[in-house]
Design an enzyme around this catalytic site. Sequence first.
Site, short mmCIF file in Angstrom:
data_model
loop_
_atom_site.label_atom_id
_atom_site.label_comp_id
_atom_site.label_asym_id
_atom_site.label_seq_id
_atom_site.Cartn_x
_atom_site.Cartn_y
_atom_site.Cartn_z
N ARG A 6 0.85 -1.18 0.00
CA ARG A 6 0.00 0.00 0.00
C ARG A 6 0.90 1.24 0.00
O ARG A 6 1.38 1.67 1.02
CB ARG A 6 -0.91 0.01 1.23
CG ARG A 6 -1.76 1.29 1.39
CD ARG A 6 -2.83 1.36 0.34
NE ARG A 6 -3.82 0.29 0.49
CZ ARG A 6 -4.78 0.02 -0.38
NH1 ARG A 6 -4.88 0.77 -1.49
NH2 ARG A 6 -5.63 -0.96 -0.18
N HIS A 38 0.92 2.60 -10.44
CA HIS A 38 0.01 3.09 -9.39
C HIS A 38 0.76 3.99 -8.40
O HIS A 38 0.95 3.66 -7.24
CB HIS A 38 -0.60 1.89 -8.68
CG HIS A 38 -1.85 2.17 -7.92
ND1 HIS A 38 -1.97 3.22 -7.03
CD2 HIS A 38 -3.04 1.52 -7.91
CE1 HIS A 38 -3.18 3.19 -6.49
NE2 HIS A 38 -3.85 2.17 -7.02
N ASP A 50 -11.91 9.20 -7.57
CA ASP A 50 -11.44 7.99 -8.26
C ASP A 50 -11.87 8.11 -9.72
O ASP A 50 -12.94 7.68 -10.10
CB ASP A 50 -12.04 6.74 -7.61
CG ASP A 50 -11.37 5.46 -8.09
OD1 ASP A 50 -10.54 5.54 -9.03
OD2 ASP A 50 -11.66 4.39 -7.54
N GLU A 90 -1.70 8.15 -11.53
CA GLU A 90 -1.29 6.84 -12.03
C GLU A 90 -1.38 6.80 -13.56
O GLU A 90 -2.47 6.86 -14.11
CB GLU A 90 -2.18 5.76 -11.43
CG GLU A 90 -2.41 5.93 -9.93
CD GLU A 90 -3.64 5.17 -9.44
OE1 GLU A 90 -3.99 4.14 -10.06
OE2 GLU A 90 -4.25 5.62 -8.46
#
Length: 316
Positions: A75, A185, A230, A290
């Site tokens: 993460r 990412h 998002d 990303e």
Amino acid sequence: MVDRSHKPSAISAKAAGPQPTVDVSDNGVTAKLPTGESVEVLLHGASVISWKSKGEVENLWLSESAVLDGSKPVRGGIPVVFPNFGPAPKDHATSKNPQHGFARNVRWEFLGKSTSEGEASKGSDDSVKLDFGLYSTALSDEARKAWPYDFGLVYSVTLSQEGLRTVLNVRNEGKEAFEFQVLLHTYLRVKDISKTTINGLASATYSDKVLSLPTATQSTPTLSINGEVDRVYKSLAQDTTSVLEGGKPRFDVVRDNLVDTVVWNPWIEKAKGMGDFSPKDGYKNMLCVEVGAVDGWQKLDGGEGWEGGQVIRSLL
């Protein structure tokens, strides 16, 4: 012996200046330039977990609860997403793969390092490239059954004084064609998300997962983050996406043969729901920008190759 009046002088060897250092352990590789820049890459997922500019300034956000022992994806940092982005479609060949594919959750091989020379007057190297490989033969039987294609991946991480370059090369080593998606990412570290803005997305078409909008258009030249975001920005015209802090340039993210960009911040509630996200208010200090090819699929016939990546510049 006749003494020549224009006899060339002997070439004296220039003493080598400071060189990059590369330390390899069972878990990963760390490289550092003489000028202070450094990068650390885990063999698990070939995930970059630290990138520091001159002066020990950390540019990447890594969760305090990130799992680094290889039992799950990391993460934070820069995980590599391949061969599918997000949950795989039920009607696609990647349908049995985990979310974001398998590349970020398997061990890669360190293939070696290379350096490039700096200015001749300095007598030192000004960048170092680390290469990592992942091949279909290294996957578990379960993973091979889920995605039974012969492939080779080479991921190159290049550290320089100008920034960090990460490039993924994909090759179809078999005879049967396959389709894939790829995403880098990247979790950028920022001081205050409420004062952070993004340029380079104006007039772009995007899908919004938070609002369940399959198609929308960026109507403002600058994107501010004031809640969960998002978004998948598609087929961007500009190669560079810029991140500003308090109106001042902080990062430039330059795409190379990648036309899509995902912007993500979990905000309060989603951050609370992720067990490996900490501190829980860490969303205030991170922003994912990303780069990838995730709107549709890239196709490779047998023997073909593809390459794409990014350059991130720290502008402090």
